[in-house]
Write a protein that holds these residues in place. Structure first.
Motif, short mmCIF file in Angstrom:
data_model
loop_
_atom_site.label_atom_id
_atom_site.label_comp_id
_atom_site.label_asym_id
_atom_site.label_seq_id
_atom_site.Cartn_x
_atom_site.Cartn_y
_atom_site.Cartn_z
N VAL A 10 -2.88 2.33 -4.07
CA VAL A 10 -2.56 3.70 -3.68
C VAL A 10 -3.70 4.23 -2.82
O VAL A 10 -4.86 4.20 -3.24
CB VAL A 10 -2.33 4.60 -4.90
CG1 VAL A 10 -2.13 6.05 -4.48
CG2 VAL A 10 -1.12 4.11 -5.70
N SER A 11 -3.38 4.67 -1.62
CA SER A 11 -4.43 5.20 -0.74
C SER A 11 -4.12 6.63 -0.35
O SER A 11 -3.01 7.13 -0.57
CB SER A 11 -4.56 4.33 0.51
OG SER A 11 -3.42 4.47 1.32
N GLY A 12 -5.11 7.30 0.21
CA GLY A 12 -4.90 8.65 0.71
C GLY A 12 -4.96 9.72 -0.36
O GLY A 12 -4.36 10.78 -0.22
N ILE A 13 -5.67 9.45 -1.46
CA ILE A 13 -5.83 10.48 -2.48
C ILE A 13 -6.94 11.42 -2.02
O ILE A 13 -8.11 11.04 -1.99
CB ILE A 13 -6.20 9.87 -3.85
CG1 ILE A 13 -5.12 8.84 -4.24
CG2 ILE A 13 -6.33 10.95 -4.91
CD1 ILE A 13 -5.36 8.19 -5.58
N ARG A 32 -7.74 3.47 -3.14
CA ARG A 32 -8.71 3.50 -2.06
C ARG A 32 -8.58 4.83 -1.34
O ARG A 32 -7.49 5.42 -1.31
CB ARG A 32 -8.46 2.35 -1.06
CG ARG A 32 -8.91 0.97 -1.58
CD ARG A 32 -10.43 0.94 -1.75
NE ARG A 32 -10.91 -0.34 -2.24
CZ ARG A 32 -11.06 -0.65 -3.53
NH1 ARG A 32 -10.74 0.24 -4.46
NH2 ARG A 32 -11.53 -1.83 -3.88
N ALA A 33 -9.69 5.31 -0.78
CA ALA A 33 -9.67 6.63 -0.16
C ALA A 33 -8.70 6.69 1.02
O ALA A 33 -7.95 7.65 1.16
CB ALA A 33 -11.08 7.01 0.29
N SER A 34 -8.74 5.65 1.87
CA SER A 34 -7.91 5.73 3.07
C SER A 34 -7.06 4.48 3.22
O SER A 34 -7.31 3.46 2.57
CB SER A 34 -8.79 5.87 4.31
OG SER A 34 -9.51 4.66 4.50
N LEU A 35 -6.09 4.57 4.08
CA LEU A 35 -5.21 3.44 4.37
C LEU A 35 -6.03 2.28 4.91
O LEU A 35 -5.80 1.12 4.57
CB LEU A 35 -4.15 3.89 5.40
CG LEU A 35 -3.04 2.90 5.75
CD1 LEU A 35 -2.27 2.46 4.52
CD2 LEU A 35 -2.08 3.53 6.75
N ALA A 36 -7.03 2.61 5.75
CA ALA A 36 -7.88 1.56 6.33
C ALA A 36 -8.65 0.83 5.23
O ALA A 36 -8.74 -0.41 5.24
CB ALA A 36 -8.84 2.18 7.34
N ASP A 37 -9.18 1.58 4.28
CA ASP A 37 -9.91 0.96 3.16
C ASP A 37 -8.98 0.06 2.36
O ASP A 37 -9.36 -1.03 1.92
CB ASP A 37 -10.49 2.03 2.23
CG ASP A 37 -11.62 2.79 2.89
OD1 ASP A 37 -12.16 2.28 3.90
OD2 ASP A 37 -11.95 3.89 2.40
N ILE A 42 0.85 -1.19 0.00
CA ILE A 42 0.00 0.00 0.00
C ILE A 42 0.89 1.24 0.00
O ILE A 42 1.76 1.40 0.86
CB ILE A 42 -0.92 0.02 1.24
CG1 ILE A 42 -1.78 -1.26 1.27
CG2 ILE A 42 -1.79 1.27 1.23
CD1 ILE A 42 -2.57 -1.43 2.55
N LEU A 43 0.69 2.09 -0.99
CA LEU A 43 1.40 3.37 -1.04
C LEU A 43 0.42 4.44 -0.58
O LEU A 43 -0.54 4.74 -1.28
CB LEU A 43 1.84 3.67 -2.48
CG LEU A 43 2.94 2.79 -3.08
CD1 LEU A 43 2.95 2.92 -4.59
CD2 LEU A 43 4.28 3.21 -2.49
N ASP A 44 0.66 4.98 0.61
CA ASP A 44 -0.28 5.97 1.12
C ASP A 44 0.26 7.37 0.83
O ASP A 44 1.34 7.73 1.29
CB ASP A 44 -0.49 5.80 2.62
CG ASP A 44 -1.58 6.71 3.13
OD1 ASP A 44 -2.77 6.38 2.95
OD2 ASP A 44 -1.24 7.80 3.65
N ILE A 45 -0.49 8.15 0.04
CA ILE A 45 0.02 9.47 -0.38
C ILE A 45 -0.68 10.62 0.34
O ILE A 45 -0.64 11.76 -0.12
CB ILE A 45 -0.07 9.65 -1.92
CG1 ILE A 45 -1.52 9.57 -2.40
CG2 ILE A 45 0.78 8.61 -2.63
CD1 ILE A 45 -1.66 10.08 -3.84
#
Ligand SMILES: Nc1ncnc2c1ncn2[C@@H]1O[C@H](COP(=O)(O)OP(=O)(O)OP(=O)(O)O)[C@@H](O)[C@H]1O
Ligand SMILES: [Mg+2]
Lengths: 295, 146
Positions: free
Chosen positions: A246-249, A269-274, A213-216
């Motif tokens: 990729v999460s956190g957009i 995905r919208a969030s890291l949790a998702d 997961i790449l959280d941006i």
């Protein structure tokens, strides 16, 4: 005792100060060695402080000789610039503020002034006054040189720290068996994205990760170059057998990406949790919300 | 009423670090003029694309930021200029996916879609200047594109 030309043929004040500095080299250095600035920096031996003091006196003598007492760029200072900078830096490392360092430098003047006054006791008062003005100016310039050097060292240090901050080791978090995450923070320039890619690929191998997961959330701008870096990382992870998410957009960034015309060919995905929920689901480990099973 | 203080500036574009300052300045200037978060992000992204083109293709140059107003609307105008090789075929350069290097070729065309007004001035050998404007609220008679 100094000899004075009794016939009124006085040296110019600048040359008088030069000769005085040369003559009193040892005494000045001895007195400086007892001042806080030298005492605190040269803690090993007093002799060391005295030697360092002599080097500074020599520089001042040279500057007076060149009659450029007001010029911080005067060639004479170049020999002591580094030493003064180191002394200033050592004091600020010890917790002193710039103002405190500056006043420690200012404290070097009175002992020299007292020696000068003693030497010129017999001289006409105007001459003494003129000489101590020259000395005051010269010591002021010395202080300026020291502060300039210290400031430029602080600047260099803070530039270095800023660069290091950009390169801060990218942490890879193992979220679950087979799931790793990298929170990206700050500017994703070419150099950093290279670091990110290498770290991520290593983690994929070490953790036998199926999902990365790449959280941006912490990336302020996603332009075509950042997107390109992201896509390269995603493609490389894919080659290693891991799927990227990729999460956190954030909404503003999502809209911008669309207008820009970028096509992020990756699961988002919208969030890291998702993203974690998605990956877990794919791995067959569904999360059941408490109470959900009772309905 | 928003103040223009801190909006007008001329920033060099000579290194990757300069691109960071350009983005930061545009974000602050846009916020100060009252742009919302989405518009700020669009403007910063467009600026990032154009500034990088100035650096990479134009060999370096500068960005000038200016506060403009028209019929009570506040706007931010950014001009990116370089004295590089210039662009021979503007239409080609502005088409999605065209790149002369290893890029995505989305910078110039994408930036055009992110702003209200977009003008490009370029000829081979005489450098490139790209001017873009964004309005906080679009003025009554907006001009489309060039
Ligand atoms: N300031 C400039 N000077 C000269 N050529 C330019 C300039 N700006 C753009 N170009 C030309 O236009 C082309 C398209 O630019 P565009 O920004 O769309 O793509 P890119 O920079 O190649 O890739 P990216 O998608 O990463 O931005 C460039 O490849 C380049 O040939
Ligand atoms: Mg580009």
């Amino acid at each position: 005792m100094p000899e004075h030309e009794a016939d009124g043929q006085l040296a110019t004040p600048t040359h008088e100060v030069r000769d005085f500095l040369h003559r009193r080299r040892e005494q000045i250095a001895q007195r400086w060695a007892d001042e806080p600035l030298f005492r605190a920096v040269f803690t090993v031996s007093r002799d060391e402080a005295v030697e360092a003091g002599k080097v500074v006196v020599d520089a001042l003598t040279q500057v007076a000789d060149s009659e450029q007492v007001e010029d911080p760029d005067s060639a004479g200072f170049s020999a002591v610039r580094e030493q003064l900078g180191r002394m200033g830096a050592a004091r600020s490392r010890a917790g002193l503020s710039n103002t405190q360092v500056s006043s420690e430098l200012a404290a070097l003047r009175p002992p020299v002034e007292n020696l000068l006054a003693a030497d010129l006791q017999q001289a006409p008062p105007e001459h003494l006054r003129a000489c101590s003005t020259v000395l005051t100016v010269l010591m002021g310039t010395l202080r300026l040189v020291a502060m300039q050097t210290a400031l430029s060292e602080w600047q260099a240090l803070s530039d270095r720290q800023r660069m290091q901050l950009l390169e801060v080791a990218t942490p890879v978090i193992r979220l679950w068996d087979g799931i790793v995450a990298v929170p990206l923070i700050g500017t994703l320039d070419s150099a950093r994205s290279q670091v990110v890619m290498e770290t991520l690929l290593n983690a994929v191998v070490e953790e036998h990760a199926r999902f990365a997961i790449l959280d941006i959330t912490g990336v302020p701008t996603v332009d075509s170059l950042v997107a390109q870096h992201l896509m390269k990382t995603v493609a490389a992870a894919r080659l290693m057998g891991a799927e990227c998410i990729v999460s956190g957009i954030r909404p503003a960034i999502a809209q911008t990406i669309v207008h820009l015309g970028l096509d992020l060919d990756v699961i988002t995905r919208a969030s890291l949790a998702d993203a974690l929920g998605y990956a877990l689901h794919q791995l067959g480990a569904d999360i059941v919300k408490p109470g959900a099973g009772q309905r | 009423m928003h103040t223009a203080a801190g909006v007008e500036a001329c920033l060099p574009i000579r290194s990757d670090m300069d691109l960071v300052w350009v983005r930061q300045h545009v974000r602050q200037a846009a916020a100060r003029l009252g742009f919302g978060l989405v518009d700020q992000t669009k403007l910063v992204t467009a600026a990032s694309e154009l500034a990088r083109n100035t650096l990479v293709h134009g060999g370096g140059g500068q960005m000038a930021a200016q506060h403009v107003s028209s019929r009570g609307s506040q706007g931010l105008r950014l001009a990116f200029s370089d004295e590089g090789p210039g662009i021979a075929d503007l239409e080609l350069a502005l088409s999605d996916g065209y790149t002369s290097g290893g890029g995505l070729g989305m910078g110039l065309s994408g930036a055009r879609r992110l702003v209200h007004d977009f003008e490009i001035d370029s000829a081979p050998g005489s450098g490139t200047t790209v001017r873009v404007t964004c309005w906080v609220v679009r003025p009554p008679r907006p001009r489309e594109g060039v």
